[in-house]
Design a protein around this motif. Structure first.
Motif, PDB file in Angstrom:
ATOM      1  N   LEU A 254       8.073  45.468 -14.146  1.00  0.00           N
ATOM      2  CA  LEU A 254       7.547  44.352 -14.940  1.00  0.00           C
ATOM      3  C   LEU A 254       6.761  44.859 -16.145  1.00  0.00           C
ATOM      4  CD1 LEU A 254       7.089  41.381 -15.432  1.00  0.00           C
ATOM      5  CD2 LEU A 254       5.236  41.418 -13.733  1.00  0.00           C
TER       6      LEU A 254
ATOM      7  N   THR B 160       5.786  34.743  -5.362  1.00  0.00           N
ATOM      8  CA  THR B 160       6.165  35.342  -6.642  1.00  0.00           C
ATOM      9  C   THR B 160       4.973  35.399  -7.586  1.00  0.00           C
ATOM     10  OG1 THR B 160       8.439  34.516  -6.447  1.00  0.00           O
ATOM     11  CG2 THR B 160       7.695  35.164  -8.644  1.00  0.00           C
TER      12      THR B 160
ATOM     13  N   ILE C 104       3.277  38.794  -9.031  1.00  0.00           N
ATOM     14  CA  ILE C 104       3.219  39.049 -10.473  1.00  0.00           C
ATOM     15  C   ILE C 104       1.767  39.262 -10.907  1.00  0.00           C
ATOM     16  CG2 ILE C 104       3.555  38.017 -12.757  1.00  0.00           C
ATOM     17  CD1 ILE C 104       6.096  36.714 -11.673  1.00  0.00           C
TER      18      ILE C 104
END
Length: 439
Positions: free
Chosen positions: A164, A202, A206
């Motif tokens: 990411l 999620t 993140i």
């Protein structure tokens, strides 16, 4: 950077999706926005998968057509310009061409996971188009480019963070990045999903991966309540919770947040806010490292519990007896919720009964086994609840007419759990609400 998650009901109608756009543009802080599928879509996709698995091609074809019609109506209400509508219809066409292909090939579990992923893929693409049409600088950040699970199906946070961080360098000009909840790729590189906690999970992953300033979970409820509002009339949102308190409530039945969603944020001490898209100015609930009081915070109830008692006067005090019991549950990957022991018996509870018959068969080799189905765990959660003077008296005064099957007290500084029959759930929550909160 903030991480904001919006569930299916928050984006289930065009007007709700437009309201989400207003929420995420209220300040200039960069954000990653995590979206679920439009409400009803995942259920429809599950049904399509079941029809295909049963080789009911006509039924699947009908359901696919109904879902496509729903999205076409949604697009017309969401987008105003011919240009963006045309782009949206092209997107939907591509996804439903995939559904057409599923009618012609052999069904398997990998294909089913591909089918389930389509909801989040479509909702995020449509929302990004709407933001762009409104002149908002937004870009699509594909979750399948960075969300990964390991061989055990658990999130690989180190890999997620590395991928990411690298991916974010491609979006230096965009202050809003839209990504999918729930979906990921597994260690084989196949499309998969996070299962437990879905989009909440999620968002928390993140947030942990980028060390976000905060994680916001937006639903249709104004925070976590002190009791189940579906069962009890008089409830109120809790202003503050610690991570431990929130995890206990989530695990034992508070539906607003899945317990798996707590640990990534807790690991990096990132505050989590539970907020209401229908009342965006409501304070909601803040979950953080500390808590503001030593009072009882909330009640929760977990249904679908099976209680198992193993009685053996010959074996219980023998060295390794408990280990043998736990090894059976470990063998069948069945977690235990509660445990109590006496001189001649061990009682445990489980909420997954897929392997119950095999577990009972093996436990029977250790002693006499009794099983009670249809049980409910009632838990009282707060800060140092188990050490608070008088709290146990209040609990038992409230439940003096309720048969209690098991009690777990002192195992956690934040939780007192009681097991009773499912039929006693509603009365128990109401009585505890009255005695502990005066409501």
């Amino acid at each position: 950077m903030q991480v904001l998650k919006f569930g299916g009901t928050s984006v289930g109608k065009p007007e709700r999706m437009k309201a989400v756009a207003e929420i995420i543009t209220r300040n200039d802080e960069p954000k990653i926005v995590v979206l679920s599928a439009l409400s009803g879509t995942t259920n429809a996709l599950v049904s399509i998968g079941q029809a295909l698995a049963s080789d009911k091609k006509e039924e699947a074809t009908r359901q696919i057509a109904e879902l496509k019609a729903h999205y076409e109506v949604f697009i017309k209400a969401l987008l105003a310009t011919d240009e963006k509508r045309s782009e949206a219809f092209e997107i939907i066409k591509e996804h439903f061409e995939f559904f057409s292909i599923t009618l012609k090939i052999s069904f398997n579990e990998a294909l089913n996971r591909d089918i389930l992923a389509q909801g989040e893929l479509m909702s995020t693409k449509l929302f990004t188009l709407y933001l762009q049409e409104a002149g908002i600088n937004a870009a699509l950040l594909p979750a399948l480019d960075f969300m990964r699970t390991n061989e055990e199906g658990e999130p690989n946070l180190e890999r997620i963070s590395a991928d990411l961080t690298k991916k974010l360098k491609d979006f230096k000009g965009a202050s809003l990045l839209i990504t999918q909840g729930f979906i990921c790729k597994n260690y084989r590189g196949e499309i998969d999903n996070l299962q437990r906690g879905g989009s909440d999970y999620t968002a928390s992953l993140i947030g942990a991966a980028i060390n976000a300033s905060e994680i916001q979970i937006w639903t249709d409820i104004d925070g976590m309540h002190n009791n189940d509002p579906r069962v009890v009339d008089k409830t109120f949102p809790i202003a503050e919770l610690s991570f431990d308190e929130a995890a206990e409530l989530a695990y034992f039945g508070a539906k607003i947040l899945h317990p798996a969603s707590i640990w990534p944020a807790q690991k990096y001490s990132i505050p989590v806010k539970l907020l209401n898209t229908m009342q965006p100015d409501a304070k909601g609930t803040v979950i953080s490292k500390s808590t503001n009081s030593d009072d009882v915070k909330a009640l929760a109830a977990k249904d679908g519990i099976t209680a198992i008692k193993v009685k053996s006067s010959r074996m219980l005090l023998a060295y390794g007896f408990l280990r043998k019991i736990f090894e059976i549950f470990e063998k069948y990957k069945t977690p235990i919720d509660m445990i109590t022991t006496s001189e001649v018996a061990v009682s445990v509870t489980i909420d997954e009964d897929e392997h119950l018959e095999k577990i009972i068969a093996e436990l029977s080799q250790l002693g006499q086994v009794e099983v009670d189905n249809g049980q409910t765990i009632i838990c009282v959660v707060g800060n140092f609840v188990a050490e608070r003077k008088g709290i146990v008296n209040k609990i038992f005064d409230a439940l003096e007419e309720v048969p209690i099957r098991m009690i777990s007290y002192g195992g956690s500084r934040h939780n007192i759990s009681l097991l009773t029959d499912r039929v006693n759930k509603e009365n128990s929550l109401k009585k505890l609400n009255e005695h502990l909160f005066g409501l």
